[in-house]
Every structure is written in C-alpha cells, then in structure tokens.
Design a protein around this motif. Structure first.
Motif: not given
Length: 321
Positions: A206-231
């Motif tokens: 019962x969660x909207x696509x927008x909320x899923x996109x703002x949280x779960x999907x956004x965090x998942x697709x940002x993993x390359x940037x996170x890995x690059x920056x922390x390394x």
C-alpha cells in the motif's frame, strides 16, 4: 512477495554490475582511440555511475510508473548530496576547490531551481496537473548540452592540458565490445526486473511508487556513487566525493529526467514541492558547508549535519505513510 524481493535484489545486482562493465568497457575503448583520461572521467565514467538511475527512470516511465521515475532521481540526488557527502566527510574531511564552490555547486543549485519551475504547471501555468512534459524534457536536455560544453571546456583548459598522457587500453577490442554489450544487456534486464519488483512490493504494502522511488530505489541506484566516494576517502582522496556527487546530480536532473520526460511525459504524482524544495535546500546546505565554518572544508561536524538532514527527511516520509 518473496519472488518480488528476489527479483528486486537480482535486478539491482544486474544494474550495478552492468554499469560497472559498461564503464570499464567504454573507458578501455576510449583509451584505445587515445581519448584523454580527463575527458573519459567527465563523460563516460559520469554516465556509468548514473546509468542505474537512467535505466530505472526510463523503464519506469515506459511502464507508467512516473512517480518512481521522478522519485528515483530526486531521492538519488538527496542521498548523494546529504548521505554520500556526509558519510565521506565523516571518514575524512573534504576540501572543496574554489572552482567547485563558485561554479559546480551553484550549477547544481540551478538544476534544482529549473526542476522546481518545470514541475509547477498548476502554480505557474494554471495547468490541470503538475507534469514534466516533452517540452520540459527538451529544456532539461538543453541544459545538459550546456553542462557538457562546460565540461569539455574544462578538459581543454590549461589544467586539462597538463593531465597525464592517455594510457594504453588493458582490454582487447573484442573484450571492450563484450563488456559494453554485456553491460547494456544487464542494465536493461536488471532495470525491468527491479522496477517490476519494486512496483509489486509497493502496491502489496500500500505504499506509493513515489515513496518507493524516493527511498529504496534511490538508495539502491546510488550505490555506485557511495562506493566510489567512500573508497576515495579511504584512499586519502576525499575531495573526489563532491565532484562525483555534483556530476551525478547534474546528470540525473538534466539527462535522466530530460530523456525520460522527452520519451514519455511524467506526471509528478506523489512528488511535491516539499520534496523538490528539500532537494534545493540540500544543495544550498552543501554550499554553506563548503564555504563557512572552516574555509572550503566540509568537516566531520558538518558531515554529521548532512547525514542528520537526510535521516530527518526519511523519517518524514515514513511518518507520512
């Protein structure tokens, strides 16, 4: 539900590995044609780290999940600006160059303002709904062309001229092509699985696509940037984090949303002015973090403030459910 979770994880892995293979293959191919490392970094690598966002947003747009397409970009940029820079500066304080503070971060702020204007059809044009239409998409792509021109101007500058000479490719031509084609295939397939699974999970809860996109999907697709920056921070090169984040943010707004909206108009749906203004505020906060307290340095204290700002936003989204 279990099948959707499995598809979600497998899809995300395919997206991340596909982006990795595509970037490696394209970079090696570019080196074969003696394109400078600086130009490769500013174009091919930037595209590679934002390829997950592009894949998810375009597939979402075609599947009628506009909220996820826009939420993915807005959420990814929030995660980049607040969480990635914040976490990286907690690992090692980030020194911000004068050019980044005077040019790149203001350009990032401009991208938020342009998106805010394009997304307010009701307020500014008395439209029936807020939509990123094809005209808005083309406008964003025009801004992306300006950004690319600026990027190549940097590459041709005196600083670019002093860069090391292009190095020989470590991959054969055949392996370059295999990496590129395989990476693209993994991105397309992974993107379809990821979006379908995310949408299925969201609707079953019962969660909207927008909320899923703002949280779960956004965090998942940002993993390359996170890995690059922390390394980069662990290797005592934390200043790369800000450039990585700004390049990704500009690519996401101008190219990812521009392409998605041009291919298929995107109703804003659950993405409102609060989310867009929070993104604008995050970029302004990044500017002040670099400009004040300790001159052109994002300290651990300021990094903690950035991380807290992201947690507050996430908490607000959870509270709204």
């Amino acid at each position: 539900m279990i099948l959707n979770i499995v598809l979600l994880v497998v899809g995300l892995v395919l997206i991340l590995k596909g982006a990795d293979f595509l970037t490696d293959g394209a970079s090696a191919l570019a080196r074969r044609f003696h394109i400078s490392p600086l130009v490769i970094g500013l174009t091919i690598v930037a595209f590679g780290t934002s390829a997950p966002e592009l894949t998810v947003s375009v597939v979402s747009a075609f599947h009628g999940s506009a909220g996820m397409a826009i939420g993915n970009v807005v959420g990814s940029n929030l995660f980049n600006t607040l969480m990635i820079v914040g976490v990286t500066s907690l690992v090692a304080p980030i020194v911000v160059t004068k050019g980044t503070l005077s040019k790149e971060i203001p350009l990032c702020i401009l991208s938020c303002v342009v998106l805010l204007v394009c997304a307010n059809d009701i307020l500014l044009a008395s439209g029936p709904v807020n939509t990123l239409g094809r005209a808005d998409g083309l406008l964003l792509l025009c801004f992306f062309a300006i950004f690319l021109s600026y990027t190549f101007a940097i590459a041709r500058s005196s600083e670019g001229a002093e860069e090391e000479k292009p190095v020989a490719s470590s991959l054969s031509l055949l392996r370059c092509l295999v990496f590129i084609i395989g990476g693209l295939a993994a991105l397309v397939l992974g993107g379809q699985w990821f979006v379908n699974a995310s949408t299925g999970i969201a609707r079953s809860l019962g969660v909207s696509d927008a909320v899923i996109g703002l949280t779960l999907v956004a965090m998942g697709t940002s993993l390359p940037e996170l890995a690059t920056s922390v390394v980069a921070a662990l290797k005592k090169n934390p200043e790369m984090a800000v450039g990585n984040v700004i390049g990704s943010n500009l690519f996401n707004v101008f190219f990812v949303l521009g392409t998605s909206a041009t291919l298929s108009p995107l109703p804003m749906g659950g993405i409102g002015n609060f989310d867009l203004c929070y993104l604008l505020g995050a970029c302004v906060l990044l500017f002040f973090a670099g400009a004040y307290y300790r001159e052109r340095t994002i300290t651990r204290l300021e990094g903690g403030v950035l991380v807290m700002a992201y947690l507050v936003y996430t908490g607000y989204l959870i509270y709204q459910l």
